[in-house]
Write an enzyme that holds these catalytic residues in place. Sequence first.
Site, PDB file in Angstrom:
ATOM      1  N   CYS A 161       4.158  -3.733 -10.174  1.00 20.36           N
ATOM      2  CA  CYS A 161       3.916  -3.701 -11.620  1.00 20.36           C
ATOM      3  C   CYS A 161       4.941  -2.897 -12.417  1.00 20.36           C
ATOM      4  CB  CYS A 161       2.500  -3.241 -11.937  1.00 20.36           C
ATOM      5  SG  CYS A 161       2.098  -1.583 -11.365  1.00 20.36           S
ATOM      6  N   CYS A 171       0.775  -6.756 -10.890  1.00 18.94           N
ATOM      7  CA  CYS A 171       1.043  -6.215  -9.561  1.00 18.94           C
ATOM      8  C   CYS A 171       1.454  -7.289  -8.555  1.00 18.94           C
ATOM      9  CB  CYS A 171      -0.182  -5.455  -9.051  1.00 18.94           C
ATOM     10  SG  CYS A 171      -0.697  -4.153 -10.190  1.00 18.94           S
ATOM     11  N   LYS A 176      -9.888  -0.095  -5.072  1.00 21.21           N
ATOM     12  CA  LYS A 176      -9.257   0.276  -6.338  1.00 21.21           C
ATOM     13  C   LYS A 176      -9.928  -0.505  -7.461  1.00 21.21           C
ATOM     14  CE  LYS A 176      -4.796   0.322  -8.666  1.00 21.21           C
ATOM     15  NZ  LYS A 176      -3.343   0.164  -8.514  1.00 21.21           N
ATOM     16  N   ARG A 189      -6.087  -6.471 -15.341  1.00 18.13           N
ATOM     17  CA  ARG A 189      -5.995  -6.494 -13.883  1.00 18.13           C
ATOM     18  C   ARG A 189      -7.333  -6.860 -13.222  1.00 18.13           C
ATOM     19  NH1 ARG A 189      -0.971  -4.493 -13.933  1.00 18.13           N
ATOM     20  NH2 ARG A 189      -0.474  -2.288 -14.324  1.00 18.13           N
ATOM     21  N   GLU A 214     -14.099  -4.450   1.059  1.00 14.76           N
ATOM     22  CA  GLU A 214     -12.654  -4.235   0.852  1.00 14.76           C
ATOM     23  C   GLU A 214     -12.092  -3.286   1.908  1.00 14.76           C
ATOM     24  OE1 GLU A 214     -10.155  -5.200  -0.770  1.00 14.76           O
ATOM     25  OE2 GLU A 214     -10.824  -6.284  -2.543  1.00 14.76           O
ATOM     26  N   LYS A 220     -10.155   4.780  -5.506  1.00 12.73           N
ATOM     27  CA  LYS A 220      -9.451   5.115  -6.744  1.00 12.73           C
ATOM     28  C   LYS A 220     -10.116   4.417  -7.918  1.00 12.73           C
ATOM     29  CE  LYS A 220      -5.046   4.313  -8.877  1.00 12.73           C
ATOM     30  NZ  LYS A 220      -3.923   3.457  -8.895  1.00 12.73           N
ATOM     31  N   SER A 242      -4.710   9.599 -13.358  1.00 13.80           N
ATOM     32  CA  SER A 242      -4.117  10.146 -14.574  1.00 13.80           C
ATOM     33  C   SER A 242      -5.145  10.412 -15.666  1.00 13.80           C
ATOM     34  CB  SER A 242      -3.042   9.192 -15.091  1.00 13.80           C
ATOM     35  OG  SER A 242      -3.575   7.890 -15.296  1.00 13.80           O
TER      36      SER A 242
END
Length: 322
Positions: A122, A130, A195, A217, A233, A248, A274
């Site tokens: 990405c 991505c 994620k 996304r 997953e 995440k 972040s």
Amino acid sequence: MLFPDFRARRLREKENFRRMIRETKLSVDDFIYPLFAVEGKGVKSPIESMPGQFHLSCDMLVKTVKQAHELGIPAVMLFGLPDKKDPLGTGAYAKDGIVQKAVKAVKNAVPDIAVITDVCLCQYTDHGHCGMVNKGKIDNDASLDLLAKTALSHAKAGADMVAPSDMMDGRVGEIRQTLDEEGFSGTPIMSYAVKYASAFYGPFRQAAESAPQFGDRKTYQMDPANSLEAIREATMDIEEGADIIMVKPALPYLDIIFRLREEIDLPMAAYNVSGEFAIAKAGGLMGWVDAHKIIMETLLSIKRAGADMILTYAAIEAAKAL
Ligand code: PBG
């Protein structure tokens, strides 16, 4: 035993007692420090939404990594911001790409710190997705080869571990096979297995200039409402050869970390992303909360939930405090 025979406060009375019965302890060994590499020389430009974090050219990056190493932080995670983007994300797997150069510079100057690389397209694609885009859709299978190429180029540059974050199906298996065929069977894969499609990545996307130019996304990252899917997953990536499983974001998904800790027997990482960092810092700047205390409590909670390691922009700050 009930009150007054039992008094919970007895063992809270003295700091020594509190230390003796403390169940969870943070250690510098828990931290992985994410860093952003850019082209150029002498560049250290602040990332506005992530106070204390910078875009770093390789020479400056090495200085920060040295500091992390001196504090005992065992690993860094490297992200690259290329000068040019294109539809195929060629900068991601270029021999002299920004991450490849950053890995070499770091391994050269600080060989004892482990270098993990984020494997994704990405930051390198002009559309900011991505994976490969085909007729306006993200083409899963067409992306696998490029992701494997990217991981291989990182390993060739000297990366100690690769961490695919793209969320394409089958990429861990493809990367494992490519690494094995090319002589890197000893390079572990930390999979961003679980994620979520999260608003908590906002500051990162500004920092990495990687926001998708159309759509979002949600067709590849997970729905925040799902937790059974997290098990699927993680299981899929383990079967494909992942060595470490990542969840995440971390703080809004502590239940997922806790649940996966019961379900899987691999080491587990959590990414204190972040947005989690920015919210704490912003609250501190407003004078409404003590940012440092919020950060330390957050990191502790992630460990208590069951994470073995934490990717965090507060790694240096936390390491100094421990
Ligand atoms: C790349 C990637 C992202 C993050 C790590 N790797 C952004 C995204 O998926 O949009 C987010 C990290 C953070 O927010 O700190 N795919």
